[in-house]
Write an enzyme that holds these catalytic residues in place. Structure first.
Site, short mmCIF file in Angstrom:
data_model
loop_
_atom_site.label_atom_id
_atom_site.label_comp_id
_atom_site.label_asym_id
_atom_site.label_seq_id
_atom_site.Cartn_x
_atom_site.Cartn_y
_atom_site.Cartn_z
N LYS A 1 -8.06 8.51 14.53
CA LYS A 1 -6.68 8.55 14.99
C LYS A 1 -6.13 9.99 15.01
O LYS A 1 -6.83 10.93 14.62
CB LYS A 1 -5.82 7.63 14.12
C1 LIG Z 1 -6.86 1.58 14.77
C2 LIG Z 1 -5.94 0.46 15.15
C3 LIG Z 1 -5.49 -0.48 14.22
C4 LIG Z 1 -6.03 -0.56 12.83
O1 LIG Z 1 -5.85 0.59 12.09
P1 LIG Z 1 -6.54 0.67 10.67
O2 LIG Z 1 -5.85 1.83 10.01
O3 LIG Z 1 -8.00 0.92 10.91
O4 LIG Z 1 -6.28 -0.61 9.97
C5 LIG Z 1 -4.56 -1.41 14.62
N1 LIG Z 1 -4.10 -1.44 15.89
C6 LIG Z 1 -4.53 -0.56 16.81
C7 LIG Z 1 -3.95 -0.65 18.19
C8 LIG Z 1 -5.47 0.40 16.47
O5 LIG Z 1 -5.93 1.25 17.40
#
Ligand SMILES: *Cc1c(COP(=O)(O)O)cnc(C)c1O
Length: 404
Positions: free
Chosen positions: A203
Site C-alpha cells: 500500500k
Molecule cells: C489491501 C486491501 C484490504 C485489506 O487490507 P489489509 O491491511 O491487508 O487487511 C481491504 N480492502 C482493499 C480494497 C484492499 O486493497
C-alpha cells in the site's frame, strides 16, 4: 549441517525465452530507508516492543496530518473493518452494501459478523461504487454502505452520504487505498464516521501488516475495546509503570492491536508519505503520457473534484483493437519480466459469493466487462526510471505486436 539456498548455484533455465540481461520488475516493492530500519531497531532495543508509545504516537500523528477526530492503529485494514462493523452493532439479519469491484476483505468482514453483504456494480470511469445501484438495493434490513476508494481515487461521497442520511444508514469506508487523498478538499478519514486504512506491504505507506481506523472519539473508544480482547480502557498499559493489573472484559473482543515495532516503521513511512506520493505521481505521469496515444489501451481518469493518491495504476486494454485478451496480455508482460497484476477479480465471480447468493456475471455488467480489460502496472516509489521505461516499452511492444 545447515542447507542454504544459494541462488547463484541454480542453473539458468535452458528453455527461457527471456531476453538476456532482463531483470524482473516487481509489481510493488516497499520503499524502506535507513530511517525506518533505525526506528525499528531502536524500538527493539527499548523496554517496550508491542502496543505502546510508538502506536499512540502514530495515531496522534495520523490525526494531526489528516484531520481525523480520533484514530485506532490495528494490525490490518481488515481488522479495522471487522471491528468497525461490530462498533456499529451490525450483526445477523442486517445488510451491508459493498461494491463488487473490491478485495475480498470488504465483504468477508460482513460475513464475519453474520450480516449479508449486498454486492453492487461500479461506475465505469473510476470503478467505484455506483450510487444509483446502491439506491436500488436499500431494504428495511440495510444498515450500512461500505464504499471503497479504488486505487486511491475517492468514491462519490456526496451521493453516498445523501443516500445514507435519507435512509439512516452508517457509512464505513474501506480506505485501504486513499491515505492522504481528498474528496472536494477534505481528507478521506477526516469525518466522524469510521474509515479503515491499510498499511499492508504493497500500500501507499506500510508497516508490513497494519492499518488505522479513524472516526469520532466515541466510535474509536468503543472500537479500541473490541479490538483488544474486549478489555476495558487502556489495558495495554497493564504491564507498564503506572498501569494497573486490573481490567474488566466487557465483550469477547479480538486481538487486533498493532505492535510498537511496526508502529515505529509506520511513523517514518507516514512522514515520508508526501515524498513517496510525489514519486508515484511522477511515474503515473510518465505512464499516462506514454500510453495516451496508443489506441490499444486506455489510461486511468481522475475526476475534477478529487485529489487522488496513486495506490494502483490501472491500465485498460481495448479488446476491439487487440488480437489477444487481457490474460494473454498479462502473459506477454510476464515474458518481458514485468510484474503486473489485476485488481480485482470482482467478488461476484468468486465461488463463495457466486454460490451463496446465486450471483451471475451479467448481474454486474460494468464490473464484469471492466474486469476483462484491467491490468495494474508496477507502481512503487522504489521503482527506478529505467524500470518504468522498460514497463512502458513492454506495453508498447505488446500493443504493436498484437494490434488489429
Ligand atoms: C489491501 C486491501 C484490504 C485489506 O487490507 P489489509 O491491511 O491487508 O487487511 C481491504 N480492502 C482493499 C480494497 C484492499 O486493497
Amino acid at each position: 549441517m545447515q542447507v542454504r539456498f544459494d541462488p547463484l548455484q541454480v542453473a539458468p533455465s535452458p528453455a527461457s525465452s527471456k531476453p538476456a540481461m532482463s531483470e524482473f520488475i516487481p509489481f510493488s516493492p516497499p520503499h524502506i530507508t535507513e530511517e525506518e530500519i533505525q526506528a525499528v531497531v531502536e524500538t527493539l532495543r527499548s523496554p517496550w516492543i508491542t502496543t505502546g508509545p510508538q502506536t499512540k504516537a502514530l495515531e496522534a500523528e495520523f490525526c494531526e496530518l489528516y484531520g481525523a477526530p480520533a484514530a485506532l492503529a490495528l494490525n490490518s485494514c481488515t481488522a479495522g473493518m471487522h471491528v468497525g462493523l461490530m462498533t456499529l452493532d451490525i450483526e445477523r439479519g442486517h445488510e451491508v452494501i459493498v461494491p463488487t469491484h473490491t478485495f475480498c476483505a470488504t465483504a468477508n468482514v460482513v460475513e464475519h459478523v453474520g450480516a449479508t453483504p449486498i454486492l453492487v456494480d461500479v461506475q465505469a470511469d473510476t470503478l467505484n461504487i455506483d450510487p444509483d445501484q446502491v439506491r436500488r438495493c436499500i431494504t428495511p434490513r440495510t444498515k450500512a454502505i461500505m464504499p471503497v476508494h479504488f486505487a486511491g481515487h475517492p468514491a462519490d461521497m456526496d451521493e453516498i452520504w445523501a443516500i445514507a442520511n435519507e435512509h439512516g444508514l452508517e457509512v464505513l469506508e474501506d480506505a485501504a487505498h486513499p491515505v492522504s487523498a481528498k474528496y472536494k478538499g477534505a481528507y478521506i478519514g477526516s469525518g466522524s464516521n469510521l474509515a479503515s486504512f491499510s498499511f499492508y506491504a504493497t500500500k501507499n505507506m506500510t508497516t508490513a501488516e497494519g492499518g488505522i481506523l479513524t472516526g469520532s472519539q466515541e466510535l474509536i473508544e468503543k472500537a479500541r475495546v473490541i479490538g483488544l480482547h474486549g478489555m476495558d480502557k487502556d489495558a495495554w498499559k497493564r504491564f507498564d509503570k503506572g498501569g494497573s493489573w486490573k481490567y474488566d472484559v466487557v465483550t469477547p473482543g479480538f486481538k487486533y492491536n498493532l505492535p510498537d515495532v511496526l508502529a515505529a516503521l509506520g511513523r517514518v513511512q507516514l512522514k515520508r508519505l508526501p515524498e513517496m506520493q510525489a514519486r508515484r505521481r511522477e511515474i503515473v505521469a510518465r505512464y499516462s503520457q506514454a500510453f495516451a496515444g496508443i489506441p490499444q489501451v486506455e489510461v486511468p481518469q481522475v475526476r475534477s473534484y478529487v485529489d487522488p493518491v496513486w495506490h494502483l495504476y490501472v491500465l485498460r486494454i481495448n479488446p476491439d483493437r487487440l488480437k489477444i485478451d487481457r490474460d494473454d496480455f498479462m502473459r506477454e508482460l510476464a515474458l518481458r519480466d514485468v510484474g503486473a497484476s489485476v485488481h480485482y477479480t470482482p467478488l461476484h465471480l468468486h465461488s463463495f459469493y457466486a454460490n451463496k447468493y446465486g450471483l451471475k456475471p451479467e448481474d454486474f455488467p460494468v464490473s464484469t466487462q471492466e474486469f476483462h480489460r484491467i491490468i495494474s502496472l508496477p507502481l512503487s516509489p522504489a521503482h527506478t526510471d529505467a524500470q518504468i521505461g522498460r514497463v512502458i516499452e513492454a506495453v508498447e511492444e505488446v500493443c504493436s505486436l498484437y494490434s488489429c
